[in-house]
Design a protein around this motif. Structure first.
Motif, PDB file in Angstrom:
ATOM      1  N   ASP A  43      41.897   0.184  45.102  1.00 46.36           N
ATOM      2  CA  ASP A  43      42.234   1.597  45.323  1.00 46.36           C
ATOM      3  C   ASP A  43      41.416   2.079  46.514  1.00 46.36           C
ATOM      4  N   ASP A  49      42.315   9.665  55.126  1.00 48.82           N
ATOM      5  CA  ASP A  49      42.983  10.285  53.971  1.00 48.82           C
ATOM      6  C   ASP A  49      42.547  11.739  53.823  1.00 48.82           C
ATOM      7  N   GLU A  53      44.852  15.135  54.801  1.00 49.30           N
ATOM      8  CA  GLU A  53      45.160  16.083  53.733  1.00 49.30           C
ATOM      9  C   GLU A  53      44.581  17.460  54.034  1.00 49.30           C
ATOM     10  N   GLU A  72      46.809  14.096  46.850  1.00 53.59           N
ATOM     11  CA  GLU A  72      46.194  12.949  46.177  1.00 53.59           C
ATOM     12  C   GLU A  72      44.678  13.066  46.147  1.00 53.59           C
ATOM     13  N   GLU A  73      44.096  13.540  47.254  1.00 50.39           N
ATOM     14  CA  GLU A  73      42.637  13.576  47.328  1.00 50.39           C
ATOM     15  C   GLU A  73      42.054  14.874  46.768  1.00 50.39           C
ATOM     16  N   ASP A  86      50.823  13.165  49.910  1.00 45.83           N
ATOM     17  CA  ASP A  86      50.030  11.936  50.001  1.00 45.83           C
ATOM     18  C   ASP A  86      49.675  11.763  51.478  1.00 45.83           C
ATOM     19  N   ASP A  89      49.941   7.108  52.413  1.00 45.43           N
ATOM     20  CA  ASP A  89      50.448   6.244  51.353  1.00 45.43           C
ATOM     21  C   ASP A  89      50.520   4.831  51.914  1.00 45.43           C
ATOM     22  N   SER A 160      50.837  -1.409  40.003  1.00 45.81           N
ATOM     23  CA  SER A 160      49.885  -0.371  39.660  1.00 45.81           C
ATOM     24  C   SER A 160      48.809  -0.944  38.761  1.00 45.81           C
ATOM     25  N   ASN A 209      52.388   7.737  40.874  1.00 47.49           N
ATOM     26  CA  ASN A 209      51.998   9.151  40.863  1.00 47.49           C
ATOM     27  C   ASN A 209      52.948  10.014  41.686  1.00 47.49           C
ATOM     28  N   TRP A 211      52.521  12.185  44.048  1.00 48.58           N
ATOM     29  CA  TRP A 211      52.369  12.283  45.503  1.00 48.58           C
ATOM     30  C   TRP A 211      52.979  11.083  46.224  1.00 48.58           C
ATOM     31  N   ASP A 212      53.147   9.956  45.521  1.00 43.47           N
ATOM     32  CA  ASP A 212      53.757   8.785  46.141  1.00 43.47           C
ATOM     33  C   ASP A 212      55.274   8.915  46.264  1.00 43.47           C
TER      34      ASP A 212
END
Length: 266
Positions: A43, A49, A53, A72-73, A86, A89, A160, A209, A211-212
């Protein structure tokens, strides 16, 4: 919210995501600036990232202050009008110099995905989907492959860490046994986009998730794909399985993935 309100959001955020793409690409091209860390097993997290964001959150808050934002963050809470972001991604690809990554942003109104925008700047691609108005890649209309023979199908199966490895390996085995060619690209958002433009016949993941997929589900559906009901239940907060495919392969792929009427996380 009127169609004009949605038009404003779509066109404003298309430009915004393009700008975010330039920011991400600058980090990508300077590997020493990435500041790679790990949030967990496989991960990945980079400085990019957070930077991307933050950029998107700040601009969205100014342009559409009444809309909620989930990233995501940075997290966030859903509302009747919510952007789901995201920033990168496919971060593991991004961190390793692989160009298969993207920025994903989707807009949901009353729980329904309305707008999806993906920018894959290292590939020079921007995907846009709008509910009821079709999907495009770099401004040109796209559609699913229309393949009906699973023995000619190219199927992407996302992995995942939230799902036992045995279940993922079993799904791959069923895919090969059915005659499909199976791959994994490392970006769920682009996996959905590649179904939309016919590069693959399907994308499935046993847990993913919001956001993906918030952008990709609109793009794929508007390109003619079957997309399982990801946003049922508590999909925004907790994620769900997803199956996205060219419609003629839906029944066989529900058997392969065990996603559909029998949800994979039941």
């Amino acid at each position: 919210m009127t169609p004009a309100d949605l038009d404003l959001r779509q066109y404003a955020v298309q430009g915004l995501v393009q700008q975010a793409g330039f920011l991400a690409l600058d980090y990508f091209n300077k590997s020493e600036s990435l500041g790679v860390t790990m949030k967990g097993a496989q991960d990945w997290l980079t400085v990019a990232d957070g930077a991307v964001e933050d950029f998107l959150r700040q601009r969205l808050a100014v342009m559409f202050p009444q809309d909620a934002i989930i990233g995501e963050e940075g997290g966030g809470e859903a509302s009747d009008a919510v952007w789901i972001i995201d920033p990168i991604d496919g971060t593991s690809n991004f961190a390793r110099g692989d160009r298969n990554w993207c920025i994903s942003i989707g807009f949901l109104l009353n729980g329904v995905p309305e707008i999806g925008i993906l920018s894959a700047p290292a590939l020079g691609e921007i995907y846009v989907g709008r509910k009821g108005r079709g999907a495009t890649l770099n401004g040109e209309a796209i559609k699913v492959s229309g393949q009906t023979d699973i023995k000619r199908a190219y199927v992407e199966l996302g992995w995942s860490t939230r799902i036992p490895a045995e279940r993922y390996v079993a799904m791959i085995g069923r895919g090969y046994a059915a005659g499909a060619s199976v791959k994994r690209g490392g970006s769920g958002a682009l996996g959905l986009a590649h179904v939309a433009n016919g590069r693959t016949e399907a994308y499935a993941e046993l847990h993913i998730n919001a956001w993906d997929v918030a952008a990709g589900v609109v793009i794929a559906a508007e390109a003619g794909a079957y997309v399982s009901d990801f946003f049922s239940g508590d999909g925004i907060a907790k994620g769900n399985p997803i199956l996205c495919c060219t419609p003629g392969l839906r029944r066989e792929l529900e058997q392969v993935t065990q996603i559909g009427s029998q949800q994979a996380n039941d």
